[in-house]
Design a protein around this motif. Structure first.
Motif, PDB file in Angstrom:
ATOM      1  N   ASP A  30       0.973  -1.207   0.234  1.00 26.93           N
ATOM      2  CA  ASP A  30      -0.050  -0.018  -0.045  1.00 26.93           C
ATOM      3  C   ASP A  30       1.002   1.093  -0.039  1.00 26.93           C
ATOM      4  N   GLU A  31       0.524   2.303  -0.771  1.00 32.35           N
ATOM      5  CA  GLU A  31       1.418   3.442  -1.037  1.00 32.35           C
ATOM      6  C   GLU A  31       0.855   4.361  -0.040  1.00 32.35           C
ATOM      7  N   VAL A  32       1.808   5.281   0.547  1.00 30.90           N
ATOM      8  CA  VAL A  32       1.343   6.226   1.808  1.00 30.90           C
ATOM      9  C   VAL A  32       1.570   7.352   0.881  1.00 30.90           C
ATOM     10  N   SER A  33       0.583   8.333   0.786  1.00 29.70           N
ATOM     11  CA  SER A  33       0.800   9.526   0.315  1.00 29.70           C
ATOM     12  C   SER A  33       1.750  10.454   1.096  1.00 29.70           C
ATOM     13  N   GLN A  34       2.511  11.254   0.239  1.00 27.35           N
ATOM     14  CA  GLN A  34       3.674  12.011   0.842  1.00 27.35           C
ATOM     15  C   GLN A  34       2.805  13.244   1.807  1.00 27.35           C
ATOM     16  N   GLU A  35       1.619  13.463   1.796  1.00 25.21           N
ATOM     17  CA  GLU A  35       0.987  14.377   2.687  1.00 25.21           C
ATOM     18  C   GLU A  35       0.523  13.712   3.993  1.00 25.21           C
ATOM     19  N   ASP A  36       0.526  12.336   3.928  1.00 25.89           N
ATOM     20  CA  ASP A  36       0.065  11.673   5.178  1.00 25.89           C
ATOM     21  C   ASP A  36       1.234  11.139   6.108  1.00 25.89           C
ATOM     22  N   ALA A  37       2.457  11.630   5.998  1.00 22.36           N
ATOM     23  CA  ALA A  37       3.496  11.425   6.797  1.00 22.36           C
ATOM     24  C   ALA A  37       4.207  12.741   7.149  1.00 22.36           C
ATOM     25  N   ILE A  38       4.696  12.676   8.399  1.00 21.11           N
ATOM     26  CA  ILE A  38       5.990  13.468   8.800  1.00 21.11           C
ATOM     27  C   ILE A  38       7.190  12.617   9.256  1.00 21.11           C
ATOM     28  N   ARG A  39       8.304  13.194   8.605  1.00 22.42           N
ATOM     29  CA  ARG A  39       9.526  12.178   8.673  1.00 22.42           C
ATOM     30  C   ARG A  39      10.484  13.034   9.530  1.00 22.42           C
ATOM     31  N   LEU A  40      11.577  12.260   9.714  1.00 28.01           N
ATOM     32  CA  LEU A  40      12.920  12.838  10.437  1.00 28.01           C
ATOM     33  C   LEU A  40      14.119  12.519   9.648  1.00 28.01           C
ATOM     34  N   ARG A  41      14.956  13.431   9.407  1.00 27.01           N
ATOM     35  CA  ARG A  41      16.112  13.186   8.730  1.00 27.01           C
ATOM     36  C   ARG A  41      17.096  13.809   9.402  1.00 27.01           C
ATOM     37  N   ILE A  42      18.504  13.025   9.671  1.00 32.73           N
ATOM     38  CA  ILE A  42      19.436  13.817  10.643  1.00 32.73           C
ATOM     39  C   ILE A  42      20.861  13.544   9.888  1.00 32.73           C
ATOM     40  N   LEU A  43      21.613  14.436   9.547  1.00 29.40           N
ATOM     41  CA  LEU A  43      22.747  14.415   8.862  1.00 29.40           C
ATOM     42  C   LEU A  43      23.969  14.803   9.517  1.00 29.40           C
ATOM     43  N   GLY A  47      10.225  11.063  -2.721  1.00 31.60           N
ATOM     44  CA  GLY A  47       9.647  12.596  -2.967  1.00 31.60           C
ATOM     45  C   GLY A  47       9.970  13.638  -1.738  1.00 31.60           C
ATOM     46  N   GLU A  48       9.153  14.633  -1.668  1.00 30.14           N
ATOM     47  CA  GLU A  48       9.374  15.552  -0.656  1.00 30.14           C
ATOM     48  C   GLU A  48       8.087  15.397   0.508  1.00 30.14           C
ATOM     49  N   TYR A  49       8.527  15.217   1.675  1.00 34.51           N
ATOM     50  CA  TYR A  49       7.639  15.066   2.779  1.00 34.51           C
ATOM     51  C   TYR A  49       7.984  16.261   3.984  1.00 34.51           C
ATOM     52  N   ASN A  50       6.843  16.617   4.469  1.00 35.69           N
ATOM     53  CA  ASN A  50       7.076  17.332   5.879  1.00 35.69           C
ATOM     54  C   ASN A  50       8.096  16.878   6.728  1.00 35.69           C
ATOM     55  N   ALA A  51       9.053  17.366   7.012  1.00 36.02           N
ATOM     56  CA  ALA A  51      10.148  16.671   8.006  1.00 36.02           C
ATOM     57  C   ALA A  51      10.900  17.643   8.945  1.00 36.02           C
ATOM     58  N   VAL A  52      11.289  17.017   9.983  1.00 30.52           N
ATOM     59  CA  VAL A  52      12.405  17.638  11.096  1.00 30.52           C
ATOM     60  C   VAL A  52      13.727  17.244  10.475  1.00 30.52           C
ATOM     61  N   LEU A  53      14.521  18.238  10.010  1.00 29.57           N
ATOM     62  CA  LEU A  53      15.732  18.003   9.330  1.00 29.57           C
ATOM     63  C   LEU A  53      16.735  18.683  10.492  1.00 29.57           C
ATOM     64  N   ILE A  54      17.810  17.792  10.859  1.00 28.86           N
ATOM     65  CA  ILE A  54      18.561  18.227  11.781  1.00 28.86           C
ATOM     66  C   ILE A  54      19.991  17.898  10.945  1.00 28.86           C
ATOM     67  N   THR A  55      20.847  19.115  10.969  1.00 27.93           N
ATOM     68  CA  THR A  55      21.733  19.187  10.276  1.00 27.93           C
ATOM     69  C   THR A  55      23.049  19.535  11.139  1.00 27.93           C
ATOM     70  N   LEU A  56      24.014  18.351  11.476  1.00 25.04           N
ATOM     71  CA  LEU A  56      25.048  18.745  12.462  1.00 25.04           C
ATOM     72  C   LEU A  56      26.571  18.950  11.455  1.00 25.04           C
ATOM     73  N   GLY A  57      27.029  20.074  11.856  1.00 22.55           N
ATOM     74  CA  GLY A  57      28.295  20.624  11.369  1.00 22.55           C
ATOM     75  C   GLY A  57      28.020  20.938  10.022  1.00 22.55           C
ATOM     76  N   SER A  58      28.907  20.051   9.064  1.00 24.33           N
ATOM     77  CA  SER A  58      28.727  20.213   7.721  1.00 24.33           C
ATOM     78  C   SER A  58      27.767  19.464   6.882  1.00 24.33           C
ATOM     79  N   GLY A  59      27.308  18.527   7.730  1.00 26.80           N
ATOM     80  CA  GLY A  59      26.175  17.631   7.234  1.00 26.80           C
ATOM     81  C   GLY A  59      26.703  16.785   6.252  1.00 26.80           C
ATOM     82  N   ASN A  60      28.272  16.652   6.060  1.00 28.36           N
ATOM     83  CA  ASN A  60      28.635  15.644   5.114  1.00 28.36           C
ATOM     84  C   ASN A  60      28.629  14.116   5.297  1.00 28.36           C
ATOM     85  N   GLY A  61      28.300  13.710   6.463  1.00 25.06           N
ATOM     86  CA  GLY A  61      28.179  12.214   6.868  1.00 25.06           C
ATOM     87  C   GLY A  61      26.929  11.331   6.660  1.00 25.06           C
ATOM     88  N   GLU A  62      27.322  10.302   6.604  1.00 26.43           N
ATOM     89  CA  GLU A  62      25.978   9.437   6.428  1.00 26.43           C
ATOM     90  C   GLU A  62      24.745   9.544   7.213  1.00 26.43           C
TER      91      GLU A  62
END
Length: 202
Positions: A33-46, A132-147
């Motif tokens: 089942d495919e979830v719409s990009q408007e139905d989720a909030i995600r977290l990304r940490i760099l 695709g693009e999602y509403n998300a909390v994006l945390i960037t540490l330092g230069s953000g060049n790591g995994e």
């Protein structure tokens, strides 16, 4: 050698292979089942870099941020309400990051944002979160060049990524898998071609 017969045999094999691939695709699509990009909030940490120290810091921040946000949204059913709660408390997430940096004696810049962020495809059981693009909390540490590390904050699914270290799918891994599957199919077709050809040259 009867080239006309050979041609029809190869054409028949090609149709069989394409039909097989189509059936596999349809079976996989019907299972997920495919979830719409408007139905989720995600977290990304760099992470700042791929050094052990920076990766440990990333995971330390990940654990506390996820636990905190999960408490906020665990009993919320509305996407709009979840967004409002998270946006209203970004300063608390910033405080968590600042505390972790101070506790580890690291003098490093960081940023915490809540906006539209690009993500690759992700699978949770039968749920597919397409790229695709999602509403998300994006945390960037330092230069953000790591995994980096990501998960779904709402509805809360990050615990699945904690329990399964292989759950995070990198775009490069996905591309490699597609190439390998394509090579396997092509090899199969050519193998049958050589076999049929040998029947007429024996």
């Amino acid at each position: 050698m009867n080239f006309k017969v050979l041609f029809y045999l190869l054409f028949f094999v090609f149709i069989l292979v394409m039909n097989w691939e189509s059936q596999n695709y349809m079976a996989a699509a019907s299972f997920h089942d495919e979830v719409s990009q408007e139905d989720a909030i995600r977290l990304r940490i760099l992470a700042n870099s791929d050094s052990i120290k920076d990766q440990i810091l990333k995971r330390d921040i990940r654990d506390e941020v996820n636990a905190t946000i999960t408490d906020w949204v665990l009993h919320i059913d509305s996407m709009d309400e979840a967004k409002d709660v998270i946006e209203a408390n970004l300063d608390e997430i910033e405080a968590i990051v600042a505390k972790k940096l101070a506790n580890n004696g690291i003098n490093q810049s960081f940023s915490v944002d809540f906006n539209r962020v690009q993500f690759p495809t992700k699978l949770y059981g039968h749920l597919v979160y397409p790229a695709g693009e999602y509403n998300a909390v994006l945390i960037t540490l330092g230069s953000g060049n790591g995994e980096n590390w990501w998960c779904v904050l709402f509805p809360p699914l990050c615990f699945l990524d904690f329990s399964n270290g292989d759950a995070i799918e990198h775009e490069e891994d996905h591309d490699v898998a597609e190439v390998e599957n394509e090579v396997e199919v092509k090899f199969f077709v050519f193998e049958i071609f050589d076999t049929v050809k040998s029947w007429f040259t024996a």
